[in-house]
Design an enzyme around this catalytic site. Sequence first.
Site, PDB file in Angstrom:
ATOM      1  N   SER A 156     -32.654  31.921 -25.409  1.00 12.29           N
ATOM      2  CA  SER A 156     -31.936  32.918 -26.232  1.00 12.29           C
ATOM      3  C   SER A 156     -32.606  34.215 -26.412  1.00 12.29           C
ATOM      4  CB  SER A 156     -31.182  32.568 -27.512  1.00 12.29           C
ATOM      5  OG  SER A 156     -30.468  31.714 -27.664  1.00 12.29           O
ATOM      6  N   ARG A 181     -32.230  38.044 -24.042  1.00 14.85           N
ATOM      7  CA  ARG A 181     -32.253  39.456 -24.842  1.00 14.85           C
ATOM      8  C   ARG A 181     -33.603  40.194 -24.463  1.00 14.85           C
ATOM      9  NH1 ARG A 181     -29.261  35.387 -27.418  1.00 14.85           N
ATOM     10  NH2 ARG A 181     -27.929  35.957 -28.860  1.00 14.85           N
ATOM     11  N   GLY A 210     -23.404  31.299 -19.996  1.00 17.86           N
ATOM     12  CA  GLY A 210     -22.280  31.882 -20.881  1.00 17.86           C
ATOM     13  C   GLY A 210     -22.886  33.235 -21.494  1.00 17.86           C
ATOM     14  N   SER A 237     -19.964  33.419 -33.279  1.00 19.73           N
ATOM     15  CA  SER A 237     -20.465  33.461 -32.001  1.00 19.73           C
ATOM     16  C   SER A 237     -21.572  34.526 -32.080  1.00 19.73           C
ATOM     17  CB  SER A 237     -19.296  33.599 -30.813  1.00 19.73           C
ATOM     18  OG  SER A 237     -20.251  33.950 -29.722  1.00 19.73           O
ATOM     19  N   GLN A 256     -23.182  35.108 -29.133  1.00 19.75           N
ATOM     20  CA  GLN A 256     -22.839  35.943 -27.784  1.00 19.75           C
ATOM     21  C   GLN A 256     -21.738  37.135 -28.138  1.00 19.75           C
ATOM     22  OE1 GLN A 256     -21.781  32.782 -25.369  1.00 19.75           O
ATOM     23  NE2 GLN A 256     -24.068  32.054 -25.096  1.00 19.75           N
ATOM     24  N   ASP A 262     -26.072  23.830 -30.415  1.00 19.57           N
ATOM     25  CA  ASP A 262     -26.864  23.424 -29.231  1.00 19.57           C
ATOM     26  C   ASP A 262     -27.415  22.382 -29.513  1.00 19.57           C
ATOM     27  OD1 ASP A 262     -25.877  25.896 -27.827  1.00 19.57           O
ATOM     28  OD2 ASP A 262     -27.691  26.859 -28.010  1.00 19.57           O
ATOM     29  N   LYS A 304     -18.223  24.514 -24.404  1.00 18.34           N
ATOM     30  CA  LYS A 304     -19.487  24.788 -24.061  1.00 18.34           C
ATOM     31  C   LYS A 304     -19.693  24.617 -22.502  1.00 18.34           C
ATOM     32  CE  LYS A 304     -21.301  26.394 -27.694  1.00 18.34           C
ATOM     33  NZ  LYS A 304     -21.764  27.827 -27.546  1.00 18.34           N
ATOM     34  N   ARG A 317     -18.475  19.058 -24.851  1.00 17.65           N
ATOM     35  CA  ARG A 317     -19.597  18.411 -25.337  1.00 17.65           C
ATOM     36  C   ARG A 317     -18.916  17.122 -26.310  1.00 17.65           C
ATOM     37  NH1 ARG A 317     -24.063  22.966 -25.503  1.00 17.65           N
ATOM     38  NH2 ARG A 317     -24.667  22.781 -23.324  1.00 17.65           N
ATOM     39  N   ARG A 328     -27.454  19.924 -21.449  1.00 19.86           N
ATOM     40  CA  ARG A 328     -27.740  19.320 -22.621  1.00 19.86           C
ATOM     41  C   ARG A 328     -27.320  17.923 -22.776  1.00 19.86           C
ATOM     42  NH1 ARG A 328     -30.248  23.325 -25.209  1.00 19.86           N
ATOM     43  NH2 ARG A 328     -29.422  25.504 -24.948  1.00 19.86           N
TER      44      ARG A 328
HETATM   45  C1  S3P Z   1     -26.069  31.608 -27.754  1.00 16.58           C
HETATM   46  C2  S3P Z   1     -25.327  31.401 -28.638  1.00 16.58           C
HETATM   47  C3  S3P Z   1     -24.573  30.137 -28.854  1.00 16.58           C
HETATM   48  C4  S3P Z   1     -25.321  29.067 -27.907  1.00 16.58           C
HETATM   49  C5  S3P Z   1     -25.739  29.455 -26.716  1.00 16.58           C
HETATM   50  C6  S3P Z   1     -26.676  30.768 -26.823  1.00 16.58           C
HETATM   51  C7  S3P Z   1     -27.213  33.061 -27.762  1.00 16.58           C
HETATM   52  O1  S3P Z   1     -23.183  30.546 -28.156  1.00 16.58           O
HETATM   53  O2  S3P Z   1     -24.224  27.814 -27.687  1.00 16.58           O
HETATM   54  O3  S3P Z   1     -26.362  28.439 -25.927  1.00 16.58           O
HETATM   55  O4  S3P Z   1     -28.112  33.070 -27.182  1.00 16.58           O
HETATM   56  O5  S3P Z   1     -26.576  33.834 -28.375  1.00 16.58           O
HETATM   57  P1  S3P Z   1     -22.044  31.086 -29.148  1.00 16.58           P
HETATM   58  O6  S3P Z   1     -22.896  32.305 -29.777  1.00 16.58           O
HETATM   59  O7  S3P Z   1     -20.872  31.309 -28.241  1.00 16.58           O
HETATM   60  O8  S3P Z   1     -21.790  30.006 -30.168  1.00 16.58           O
END
Ligand code: S3P
Length: 443
Positions: free
Chosen positions: A41, A45, A111, A182, A184, A330, A357, A361, A403
């Site tokens: 993560s 970024r 994603g 989320s 993301q 996760d 996911k 899962r 995972r």
């Molecule tokens: C992530 C946020 C999570 C997580 C993903 C990484 C991130 O997803 O499941 O593996 O780096 O912001 P969501 O934000 O959609 O829950």
Amino acid sequence: MRATRCCKSNTAITDEDKSMDVKVGAAKQVRGSVRTAGDKSVSHRYAMLAGLAEGTSEFENFSSSADCASTLGCMSAMGARVRREGNRVEVDGVAGALREPQGALDCGNSGSTMRMLSGVVAAQPFTSVMIGDASLSKRPMRRVIDPLEKMGARIQSHDGCAPLTIHGAKLKAMEYQPPVASAQVKSCVLLAGLFADGETSVIEPVRTRDHTEVALRAFGCEVTRDGDRVSVRGGQKLHAVKAYVPGDLSSVTFFLCAAALFPGSSLVVDSVLLNPTRSVVLDVLAGMGVKISFLSVEEQFGELIGTMKAEGGVFQGGVIRGAQSAALIDELPAIAAIAPYSAKGVEIRDAAELRVKESDRIAAVVRNLRAMGAEVEELPDGMVIPGGQRLHGAEVESFDDHRIAMAFAIAALRADGETTIKDAQSVAVSFPEFFEALGKVVE
Ligand code: S3P
């Protein structure tokens, strides 16, 4: 360790056939130390912000994952210069002026790449096409399309899924309350807000990981938080950084779960991310009986990093629900995969997001646990897994989901007999060194 790696048909892996089945046998103990490549993560970024920034950013211990390579690839397709030697990465940023990509932006299985970067490309004076692999092309993208369209971008999708054609525009700042918890989606809107007129705010339904906010500050931007509201002003400039990426706590979780399985196990985890929005897994595992102690903790660029020790006791199990499920999204597959070995069982609720996911899962865990002889009840938003069970080795699927492959390698350590994890090459999506690292600590 009785784990052996082998390929389908026991031949070497070739470029034409990357599929790899891995056999994992029962273990007696988990001991030693683990240090993983940088958190996925955080690396995503850093790669995005470094690409946008002015100057050259340098990262040590950057994530070795295929997912973060996808993000670097997209940034370089838009003009950032990326140099990589192992886990050392240098990025010359474009100082805010991304270049129109020549082809589609390939997000692979990631994603995070597609959702977060869509916020950036939506604000550019060009059209981008974002594509992904079969799994990513089935995952819901309306959650980013809706807010970005509200801000002024025009987006074509395949029924709310990738490929996404994003016609960039001059964006309007807005206040947005995402319907799902989320990070993301929050990050997508905040990154778009960086290019919008005025202040963009996201009001989180449940607090999610805050790496985007922390990284934006590290690159010189002002980001404010007031309760559940996070805000960023448009037009701020980003400046390059030199940073060490803390080890990936979600990857480390598989090792903590392995330690949970054996009373007397002992693992030292070095230089790992301890950001409080991510370390809920440590509280939960501690509550379930794993003894966790911290040998050192420090702050680097707003992220906590430290060395900790995990020792196995009696693995009790427990209930995970509400905000905890969102914070552990996760880590839930690993906890669920070892749940049958707990004393009291594990109940997971409020985790319907698991169904969208890299694979479904919930269905994947239930199917594999049953293949290993476990009793488990499937719920729309979780599962109930009784404790005190004895599992047997079996052939289990990875469902092309990193995972799931790793979770069942851990479950295999306490099963009777050998477990074969089909298509285990998917671990490379987040943790290519997983089997090698596991082999070093399992006795
Ligand atoms: C992530 C946020 C999570 C997580 C993903 C990484 C991130 O997803 O499941 O593996 O780096 O912001 P969501 O934000 O959609 O829950």
